[in-house]
Design a protein around this motif. Structure first.
Motif, mmCIF file in Angstrom:
data_model
loop_
_atom_site.group_PDB
_atom_site.id
_atom_site.type_symbol
_atom_site.label_atom_id
_atom_site.label_comp_id
_atom_site.label_asym_id
_atom_site.label_seq_id
_atom_site.Cartn_x
_atom_site.Cartn_y
_atom_site.Cartn_z
ATOM 1 N N GLY A 49 -3.136 0.760 -3.985
ATOM 2 C CA GLY A 49 -2.345 0.830 -2.760
ATOM 3 C C GLY A 49 -3.230 0.939 -1.529
ATOM 4 O O GLY A 49 -3.002 0.277 -0.517
ATOM 5 N N ALA A 50 -4.252 1.761 -1.621
ATOM 6 C CA ALA A 50 -5.194 1.891 -0.501
ATOM 7 C C ALA A 50 -5.922 0.566 -0.255
ATOM 8 O O ALA A 50 -6.165 0.184 0.896
ATOM 9 N N ALA A 51 -6.238 -0.147 -1.335
ATOM 10 C CA ALA A 51 -6.899 -1.451 -1.185
ATOM 11 C C ALA A 51 -5.971 -2.448 -0.486
ATOM 12 O O ALA A 51 -6.408 -3.204 0.389
ATOM 13 N N GLY A 81 0.817 -1.210 0.000
ATOM 14 C CA GLY A 81 0.000 0.000 0.000
ATOM 15 C C GLY A 81 0.849 1.258 0.000
ATOM 16 O O GLY A 81 0.635 2.172 -0.802
ATOM 17 N N ALA A 82 1.836 1.290 0.880
ATOM 18 C CA ALA A 82 2.715 2.463 0.958
ATOM 19 C C ALA A 82 3.500 2.647 -0.331
ATOM 20 O O ALA A 82 3.654 3.768 -0.823
ATOM 21 N N TYR A 83 3.967 1.549 -0.900
ATOM 22 C CA TYR A 83 4.756 1.614 -2.132
ATOM 23 C C TYR A 83 3.929 2.202 -3.268
ATOM 24 O O TYR A 83 4.399 3.053 -4.017
ATOM 25 N N ASN A 84 2.688 1.726 -3.404
ATOM 26 C CA ASN A 84 1.839 2.238 -4.477
ATOM 27 C C ASN A 84 1.491 3.709 -4.277
ATOM 28 O O ASN A 84 1.527 4.491 -5.220
ATOM 29 N N ILE A 85 1.160 4.091 -3.071
ATOM 30 C CA ILE A 85 0.744 5.474 -2.826
ATOM 31 C C ILE A 85 1.934 6.426 -2.868
ATOM 32 O O ILE A 85 1.961 7.384 -3.649
ATOM 33 N N PHE A 86 2.930 6.154 -2.051
ATOM 34 C CA PHE A 86 4.066 7.075 -1.970
ATOM 35 C C PHE A 86 4.996 6.944 -3.164
ATOM 36 O O PHE A 86 5.656 7.916 -3.547
ATOM 37 N N GLY A 87 5.038 5.755 -3.773
ATOM 38 C CA GLY A 87 5.834 5.588 -4.992
ATOM 39 C C GLY A 87 5.295 6.439 -6.120
ATOM 40 O O GLY A 87 6.052 7.115 -6.824
ATOM 41 N N GLY A 120 -4.198 6.676 -14.628
ATOM 42 C CA GLY A 120 -3.499 5.439 -14.263
ATOM 43 C C GLY A 120 -2.795 5.563 -12.925
ATOM 44 O O GLY A 120 -2.800 4.628 -12.113
ATOM 45 N N LEU A 121 -2.188 6.717 -12.682
ATOM 46 C CA LEU A 121 -1.499 6.940 -11.413
ATOM 47 C C LEU A 121 -2.476 6.957 -10.238
ATOM 48 O O LEU A 121 -2.200 6.395 -9.178
ATOM 49 N N ILE A 122 -3.625 7.579 -10.435
ATOM 50 C CA ILE A 122 -4.663 7.578 -9.395
ATOM 51 C C ILE A 122 -5.117 6.144 -9.122
ATOM 52 O O ILE A 122 -5.277 5.737 -7.966
ATOM 53 N N CYS A 123 -5.297 5.369 -10.184
ATOM 54 C CA CYS A 123 -5.723 3.971 -10.007
ATOM 55 C C CYS A 123 -4.677 3.161 -9.248
ATOM 56 O O CYS A 123 -5.023 2.329 -8.400
ATOM 57 N N ALA A 160 4.387 10.341 -20.965
ATOM 58 C CA ALA A 160 4.855 10.318 -22.354
ATOM 59 C C ALA A 160 5.440 8.952 -22.707
ATOM 60 O O ALA A 160 5.297 8.477 -23.832
ATOM 61 N N THR A 161 6.081 8.308 -21.757
ATOM 62 C CA THR A 161 6.716 7.014 -22.001
ATOM 63 C C THR A 161 5.700 5.888 -22.059
ATOM 64 O O THR A 161 5.790 5.003 -22.910
ATOM 65 N N ASP A 162 4.744 5.886 -21.138
ATOM 66 C CA ASP A 162 3.740 4.817 -21.096
ATOM 67 C C ASP A 162 2.394 5.405 -20.689
ATOM 68 O O ASP A 162 1.981 5.313 -19.530
ATOM 69 N N PRO A 163 1.693 6.024 -21.652
ATOM 70 C CA PRO A 163 0.434 6.697 -21.300
ATOM 71 C C PRO A 163 -0.662 5.741 -20.819
ATOM 72 O O PRO A 163 -1.550 6.156 -20.082
ATOM 73 N N ALA A 164 -0.599 4.481 -21.207
ATOM 74 C CA ALA A 164 -1.636 3.541 -20.775
ATOM 75 C C ALA A 164 -1.583 3.316 -19.266
ATOM 76 O O ALA A 164 -2.617 3.188 -18.610
ATOM 77 N N ILE A 165 -0.398 3.287 -18.698
ATOM 78 C CA ILE A 165 -0.242 3.011 -17.275
ATOM 79 C C ILE A 165 -0.009 4.282 -16.469
ATOM 80 O O ILE A 165 -0.547 4.441 -15.372
ATOM 81 N N PHE A 166 0.777 5.223 -16.997
ATOM 82 C CA PHE A 166 1.228 6.355 -16.207
ATOM 83 C C PHE A 166 0.547 7.670 -16.556
ATOM 84 O O PHE A 166 1.096 8.739 -16.298
#
Length: 147
Positions: free
Chosen positions: A72-74, A33-39, A64-67, A54-60
């Protein structure tokens, strides 16, 4: 507790869900959780780093970052009760498989441009290497939570 059967007395004095605060799996869920949120907040520089999207718009992308942060919260939300939600832990495992597959497809499609991408931004190199390795690690970790 007088007059109650031993099983009820025992259940009333134990922590729900056999939660063990020092359990490696419990700590792993907190870490995930911490890794996903703070990362995300660190590597996206609080959503201002445009190199990631710009490098990976599908994920980043910002979405995508909010997801990723929601995942992480889950993870953190089940740290104390993962044994009570085995299907959710299985869902975490499936999600990680999808991320690893997405990473492998991205690598396959962008293999020729990797040296240029990493030369442009050392923190992007660090992020992609660390983030994608984490997906594989959490996939294995999720299997441990299914026990």
């Amino acid at each position: 507790m007088r007059g109650l059967p031993a099983t009820i007395t025992q259940r009333a004095t134990t922590v729900p869900g056999n939660y063990h605060p020092n359990s490696l799996i419990t700590k792993g869920f907190w870490l995930a959780g911490a890794y996903n949120i703070f990362g995300v907040l660190t590597f996206s520089q609080f959503f201002t780093n445009t190199l990631l999207s710009a490098t990976d718009p599908a994920i980043f992308s910002w979405f995508g970052l909010i997801c990723i942060m929601l995942w992480g919260a889950a993870y953190a939300s089940v740290a104390k009760s993962y044994q009570a939600v085995p299907y959710l832990v299985l869902l975490f495992f499936v999600e990680k498989i999808l991320y690893v597959m997405t990473w492998l497809m991205w690598l396959t499609n962008n293999l020729d441009s990797l040296p240029t991408l990493f030369a442009d931004s050392p923190d992007r190199d660090f992020l992609f290497g660390l983030w994608r390795r984490r997906s594989g690690l959490w996939r294995v970790f999720s299997l441990g939570g299914l026990q």
